[in-house]
Design a protein around this motif. Structure first.
Motif, PDB file in Angstrom:
ATOM      1  N   ASP A   1       4.374   8.247   0.050  1.00 22.60           N
ATOM      2  CA  ASP A   1       4.531   9.260  -1.001  1.00 22.60           C
ATOM      3  C   ASP A   1       4.171  10.612  -0.386  1.00 22.60           C
ATOM      4  OD1 ASP A   1       4.377  10.991  -3.156  1.00 22.60           O
ATOM      5  OD2 ASP A   1       3.088   9.706  -4.377  1.00 22.60           O
ATOM      6  N   PRO A   2       5.105  11.579  -0.339  1.00 25.16           N
ATOM      7  CA  PRO A   2       4.781  12.884   0.249  1.00 25.16           C
ATOM      8  C   PRO A   2       3.793  13.700  -0.564  1.00 25.16           C
ATOM      9  CG  PRO A   2       6.960  12.915  -0.740  1.00 25.16           C
ATOM     10  CD  PRO A   2       6.502  11.489  -0.770  1.00 25.16           C
ATOM     11  N   GLY A   3       3.502  13.282  -1.793  1.00 23.51           N
ATOM     12  CA  GLY A   3       2.442  13.920  -2.567  1.00 23.51           C
ATOM     13  C   GLY A   3       2.799  15.284  -3.121  1.00 23.51           C
ATOM     14  N   HIS A   4       3.902  15.356  -3.855  1.00 28.03           N
ATOM     15  CA  HIS A   4       4.262  16.624  -4.494  1.00 28.03           C
ATOM     16  C   HIS A   4       3.082  17.172  -5.304  1.00 28.03           C
ATOM     17  CE1 HIS A   4       8.341  15.155  -3.654  1.00 28.03           C
ATOM     18  NE2 HIS A   4       8.738  16.409  -3.807  1.00 28.03           N
ATOM     19  N   ASP A   5       2.780  18.446  -5.101  1.00 27.57           N
ATOM     20  CA  ASP A   5       1.722  19.182  -5.808  1.00 27.57           C
ATOM     21  C   ASP A   5       0.304  18.806  -5.397  1.00 27.57           C
ATOM     22  OD1 ASP A   5       3.488  20.765  -7.186  1.00 27.57           O
ATOM     23  OD2 ASP A   5       2.797  20.209  -9.189  1.00 27.57           O
ATOM     24  N   LEU A   6       0.110  17.734  -4.667  1.00 28.42           N
ATOM     25  CA  LEU A   6      -1.244  17.365  -4.260  1.00 28.42           C
ATOM     26  C   LEU A   6      -1.653  18.252  -3.089  1.00 28.42           C
ATOM     27  CD1 LEU A   6      -1.220  13.460  -4.451  1.00 28.42           C
ATOM     28  CD2 LEU A   6      -1.650  15.146  -6.253  1.00 28.42           C
ATOM     29  N   ASN A   7      -2.569  19.189  -3.346  1.00 25.97           N
ATOM     30  CA  ASN A   7      -2.980  20.178  -2.348  1.00 25.97           C
ATOM     31  C   ASN A   7      -1.777  20.937  -1.797  1.00 25.97           C
ATOM     32  OD1 ASN A   7      -5.060  17.526  -1.192  1.00 25.97           O
ATOM     33  ND2 ASN A   7      -5.647  19.093  -2.660  1.00 25.97           N
ATOM     34  N   LYS A   8      -0.857  21.274  -2.684  1.00 24.67           N
ATOM     35  CA  LYS A   8       0.342  22.037  -2.342  1.00 24.67           C
ATOM     36  C   LYS A   8       0.647  22.986  -3.495  1.00 24.67           C
ATOM     37  CE  LYS A   8       2.136  17.877  -0.109  1.00 24.67           C
ATOM     38  NZ  LYS A   8       1.010  17.000  -0.551  1.00 24.67           N
ATOM     39  N   ASN A   9       1.154  24.184  -3.170  1.00 20.97           N
ATOM     40  CA  ASN A   9       1.588  25.078  -4.230  1.00 20.97           C
ATOM     41  C   ASN A   9       3.058  24.841  -4.549  1.00 20.97           C
ATOM     42  OD1 ASN A   9       3.191  26.594  -2.388  1.00 20.97           O
ATOM     43  ND2 ASN A   9       1.497  27.988  -1.935  1.00 20.97           N
TER      44      ASN A   9
ATOM     45  N   LEU B   1       0.848  -1.191   0.000  1.00 19.69           N
ATOM     46  CA  LEU B   1       0.000   0.000   0.000  1.00 19.69           C
ATOM     47  C   LEU B   1       0.882   1.239   0.000  1.00 19.69           C
ATOM     48  CD1 LEU B   1      -2.731   1.499   0.366  1.00 19.69           C
ATOM     49  CD2 LEU B   1      -2.386   1.245   2.854  1.00 19.69           C
ATOM     50  N   ILE B   2       0.695   2.087  -0.998  1.00 21.32           N
ATOM     51  CA  ILE B   2       1.376   3.381  -1.029  1.00 21.32           C
ATOM     52  C   ILE B   2       0.431   4.407  -0.406  1.00 21.32           C
ATOM     53  CG2 ILE B   2       2.414   5.165  -2.469  1.00 21.32           C
ATOM     54  CD1 ILE B   2       2.810   2.906  -4.597  1.00 21.32           C
ATOM     55  N   ILE B   3       0.853   4.978   0.717  1.00 24.58           N
ATOM     56  CA  ILE B   3       0.059   5.994   1.411  1.00 24.58           C
ATOM     57  C   ILE B   3       0.594   7.371   1.009  1.00 24.58           C
ATOM     58  CG2 ILE B   3      -0.688   6.894   3.632  1.00 24.58           C
ATOM     59  CD1 ILE B   3      -0.169   4.146   4.841  1.00 24.58           C
ATOM     60  N   THR B   4      -0.255   8.176   0.429  1.00 18.79           N
ATOM     61  CA  THR B   4       0.136   9.485  -0.097  1.00 18.79           C
ATOM     62  C   THR B   4      -0.441  10.600   0.755  1.00 18.79           C
ATOM     63  OG1 THR B   4       0.150   8.567  -2.327  1.00 18.79           O
ATOM     64  CG2 THR B   4       0.077  10.963  -2.147  1.00 18.79           C
ATOM     65  N   HIS B   5       0.335  11.656   0.954  1.00 21.56           N
ATOM     66  CA  HIS B   5      -0.198  12.830   1.646  1.00 21.56           C
ATOM     67  C   HIS B   5      -1.065  13.646   0.695  1.00 21.56           C
ATOM     68  CE1 HIS B   5      -0.297  17.099   2.740  1.00 21.56           C
ATOM     69  NE2 HIS B   5      -0.392  16.651   3.976  1.00 21.56           N
ATOM     70  N   SER B   6      -2.284  13.885   1.105  1.00 20.81           N
ATOM     71  CA  SER B   6      -3.182  14.817   0.421  1.00 20.81           C
ATOM     72  C   SER B   6      -4.198  15.281   1.449  1.00 20.81           C
ATOM     73  CB  SER B   6      -3.866  14.168  -0.788  1.00 20.81           C
ATOM     74  OG  SER B   6      -4.598  13.020  -0.389  1.00 20.81           O
ATOM     75  N   LEU B   7      -4.757  16.451   1.243  1.00 23.57           N
ATOM     76  CA  LEU B   7      -5.699  17.033   2.200  1.00 23.57           C
ATOM     77  C   LEU B   7      -7.147  16.848   1.776  1.00 23.57           C
ATOM     78  CD1 LEU B   7      -3.849  20.410   2.910  1.00 23.57           C
ATOM     79  CD2 LEU B   7      -3.837  18.349   4.330  1.00 23.57           C
ATOM     80  N   ALA B   8      -7.414  17.039   0.501  1.00 22.45           N
ATOM     81  CA  ALA B   8      -8.794  17.022   0.014  1.00 22.45           C
ATOM     82  C   ALA B   8      -9.273  15.591  -0.222  1.00 22.45           C
ATOM     83  CB  ALA B   8      -8.893  17.800  -1.285  1.00 22.45           C
ATOM     84  N   PRO B   9     -10.564  15.337  -0.063  1.00 25.38           N
ATOM     85  CA  PRO B   9     -11.121  14.061  -0.513  1.00 25.38           C
ATOM     86  C   PRO B   9     -10.891  13.900  -2.011  1.00 25.38           C
ATOM     87  CG  PRO B   9     -12.695  15.251   0.855  1.00 25.38           C
ATOM     88  CD  PRO B   9     -11.582  16.210   0.547  1.00 25.38           C
ATOM     89  N   PRO B  10     -10.890  12.662  -2.506  1.00 27.70           N
ATOM     90  CA  PRO B  10     -10.633  12.435  -3.929  1.00 27.70           C
ATOM     91  C   PRO B  10     -11.520  13.275  -4.835  1.00 27.70           C
ATOM     92  CG  PRO B  10     -10.701  10.360  -2.743  1.00 27.70           C
ATOM     93  CD  PRO B  10     -11.121  11.411  -1.775  1.00 27.70           C
ATOM     94  N   ARG B  11     -10.889  13.846  -5.870  1.00 26.26           N
ATOM     95  CA  ARG B  11     -11.558  14.603  -6.919  1.00 26.26           C
ATOM     96  C   ARG B  11     -12.263  15.855  -6.402  1.00 26.26           C
ATOM     97  NH1 ARG B  11     -12.271  12.199 -12.431  1.00 26.26           N
ATOM     98  NH2 ARG B  11     -10.955  14.025 -12.530  1.00 26.26           N
TER      99      ARG B  11
END
Length: 279
Positions: free
Chosen positions: A167-175, A118-128
């Motif tokens: 996965d730190p989630g580059h660009d996912l809910n990040k500027n 399982l790859i766990i990614t950082h993101s803040l928003a629910p999918p889509r």
């Protein structure tokens, strides 16, 4: 990790591999170019109308089945839907790439009952779902704290430690400034002790930093990947497989992890009495 998106609206290839035959051929091309892993997705993380599990599975499963029939390469399904994840593992996927950061706890149960990772990614928003103008006080520490909490949650729900990747989630809910700082301080993520995936390929933080459109970001993507190697990342999700393989193999050789494929330069002893004997 090569990226194959069976979507008509993926941010980079804009539907180039949406057709089933095109997706399967792209997988074969990625293997030939040196990929070790193929990540197959049926819908983007970006805001939009979510697919039903059935619609997503109809996109993803035929590709997984076809590639698994041809190759033993590592396969992952890029999905945040537990039902699609379960079907993908049954079809031959070795891992689930959950860009939603385990937003649905049922995903942990799917992984716990399998041999998949399982790859766990950082993101803040629910999918889509949009998350405008995200704010952080300390991006790297906050991402690390989020991932620690998700690791604990996954383990509590039965996922083994050895099944987890991050996965730190580059660009996912990040500027762009967030993603640059996250890259610079990636050791806060790699020090958590789990394999780290860097998904930096052709991201907007590269385009905005260099002033490049999406089809002009290869060089920046390679530089970002090499920086992430030096900071401890070990898996790289890349669109342009051949250049990425070359850049990463050379980096591994410099770090002493990979031997050169050949040794010829200045390896031949000079003939006795030749000028090469002179100091």
């Amino acid at each position: 990790m090569a990226i194959i998106n069976r979507t008509p609206d993926s941010f980079y290839d804009a539907g180039r591999t949406y057709d089933l035959d095109a997706a399967v051929q792209a997988c074969a091309d990625a293997v030939a170019a040196g990929a070790d892993w193929i990540d197959i997705g049926g819908q983007p993380f970006a805001p939009g109308t979510p697919l039903t599990p059935r619609e997503e599975a109809e996109r993803v499963l035929p590709v997984i089945e076809a590639v698994r029939h041809q190759s033993e390469i590592i396969l992952s399904a890029d999905t945040f839907n537990p039902e699609v994840a379960a079907l993908s593992i049954k079809a031959g996927a070795n891992a689930i790439n959950d860009t939603s950061g385990l937003s649905n706890p049922d995903m942990a149960a799917v992984i716990a009952g399998s041999d998949a990772h399982l790859i766990i990614t950082h993101s803040l928003a629910p999918p889509r779902t949009p998350w405008p103008a995200p704010r952080y006080r300390d991006i790297s520490l906050e991402v690390a704290d989020f991932l620690k909490r998700k690791i604990d949650q996954a383990i509590a729900l039965g996922v083994a430690e050895e099944q987890i990747l991050l996965d730190p989630g580059h660009d996912l809910n990040k500027n762009t400034l967030h993603s640059l700082e996250l890259t610079r301080r990636l050791e806060h993520i790699t020090s958590l002790g789990f394999p780290v995936l860097a998904s930096v390929s052709n991201k907007d933080f590269i385009g905005e930093t260099l002033g490049k459109d999406r089809n002009e970001r290869v060089e920046g993507s390679l530089a970002a990947a090499v920086i992430c190697v030096m900071k401890g990342a070990r898996i790289f999700r890349m669109h342009n497989v051949a250049p990425a393989v070359a850049a990463l193999h050379l980096t591994e050789a410099v770090l002493g992890w990979r031997k050169p494929l050949e040794l010829r330069h200045n390896m031949t002893s000079p003939e006795p009495g030749s000028t090469e004997d002179l100091p």
